[in-house]
Write a protein that holds these residues in place. Sequence first.
Motif, mmCIF file in Angstrom:
data_model
loop_
_atom_site.group_PDB
_atom_site.id
_atom_site.type_symbol
_atom_site.label_atom_id
_atom_site.label_comp_id
_atom_site.label_asym_id
_atom_site.label_seq_id
_atom_site.Cartn_x
_atom_site.Cartn_y
_atom_site.Cartn_z
ATOM 1 N N TRP A 1 -9.410 8.994 -27.270
ATOM 2 C CA TRP A 1 -10.448 8.757 -26.268
ATOM 3 C C TRP A 1 -10.566 9.941 -25.315
ATOM 4 O O TRP A 1 -11.658 10.253 -24.847
ATOM 5 N N LEU A 2 -9.447 10.619 -25.051
ATOM 6 C CA LEU A 2 -9.484 11.823 -24.226
ATOM 7 C C LEU A 2 -10.265 12.920 -24.946
ATOM 8 O O LEU A 2 -11.130 13.572 -24.356
ATOM 9 N N SER A 3 -9.986 13.095 -26.215
ATOM 10 C CA SER A 3 -10.725 14.080 -27.022
ATOM 11 C C SER A 3 -12.214 13.765 -27.005
ATOM 12 O O SER A 3 -13.049 14.646 -26.790
ATOM 13 N N ALA A 4 -12.542 12.508 -27.238
ATOM 14 C CA ALA A 4 -13.949 12.103 -27.285
ATOM 15 C C ALA A 4 -14.626 12.310 -25.930
ATOM 16 O O ALA A 4 -15.767 12.787 -25.876
ATOM 17 N N ALA A 5 -13.929 12.008 -24.839
ATOM 18 C CA ALA A 5 -14.528 12.161 -23.507
ATOM 19 C C ALA A 5 -14.817 13.626 -23.196
ATOM 20 O O ALA A 5 -15.902 13.967 -22.704
ATOM 21 N N VAL A 6 -13.868 14.500 -23.478
ATOM 22 C CA VAL A 6 -14.071 15.931 -23.218
ATOM 23 C C VAL A 6 -15.170 16.480 -24.114
ATOM 24 O O VAL A 6 -16.046 17.223 -23.658
ATOM 25 N N SER B 1 -18.841 17.982 -22.997
ATOM 26 C CA SER B 1 -19.238 19.310 -23.451
ATOM 27 C C SER B 1 -20.552 19.268 -24.222
ATOM 28 O O SER B 1 -21.437 20.097 -24.011
ATOM 29 N N ALA B 2 -20.690 18.288 -25.104
ATOM 30 C CA ALA B 2 -21.890 18.197 -25.942
ATOM 31 C C ALA B 2 -23.124 17.791 -25.149
ATOM 32 O O ALA B 2 -24.227 18.252 -25.439
ATOM 33 N N MET C 1 -19.303 25.709 -27.621
ATOM 34 C CA MET C 1 -18.794 26.690 -28.584
ATOM 35 C C MET C 1 -17.269 26.801 -28.458
ATOM 36 O O MET C 1 -16.553 26.811 -29.451
ATOM 37 N N ILE C 2 -16.799 26.867 -27.218
ATOM 38 C CA ILE C 2 -15.358 26.966 -26.985
ATOM 39 C C ILE C 2 -14.660 25.680 -27.424
ATOM 40 O O ILE C 2 -13.613 25.711 -28.071
ATOM 41 N N MET C 3 -15.264 24.556 -27.098
ATOM 42 C CA MET C 3 -14.653 23.274 -27.463
ATOM 43 C C MET C 3 -14.601 23.073 -28.971
ATOM 44 O O MET C 3 -13.669 22.453 -29.483
ATOM 45 N N ALA C 4 -15.585 23.603 -29.688
ATOM 46 C CA ALA C 4 -15.557 23.504 -31.149
ATOM 47 C C ALA C 4 -14.354 24.249 -31.708
ATOM 48 O O ALA C 4 -13.670 23.756 -32.613
#
Length: 155
Positions: A97-102, A106-107, A115-118
């Motif tokens: 859920w932390l990954s999805a929230a960040v 970003s998206a 781009m950085i998050m990808a």
Amino acid sequence: MLLLSVLAVSLLSGLVPVVSIEVYLGGVAAVTDAASDPVRVALIALVAGIGQTVSKVVWYLGAARSMETRWVREKLAVKRRRETFDRWQDRIQGRPWLSAAVLLASASAGFPPLMIMAVVAGSLRVPMAVYVPTLLVGRTVRFWLLLAGVGWFAG
């Protein structure tokens, strides 16, 4: 034809950061009647979201693959770097859920830059089942808001 051009520009802009899908979509909304039809706005936003998501999957896979290179292995051989990397990987893999929230932030909002998050997501091996739908929803919402907003201002 419009949807194909939106797909092409969104794919290109997702790979090459100097190409702006936002500027293109703003132009589409300003100079066409596309923004007057809510269904058409949603469809254009979805197509742009799909193109961007596919492009960001390419960045993700490239980053994931780079983790296998000798250069990265040498960098991660330094104890401090390896500990930092492992700590972030544990945080991400233990908290989808932390990954999805960040990623959603970003998206949709553009911060942190997608781009950085990808690249970070690929390096940390964020599960594709979290990565892809989160990016698709975030980008589609972003583009829908942009199209609807420019369409509203353009009248």
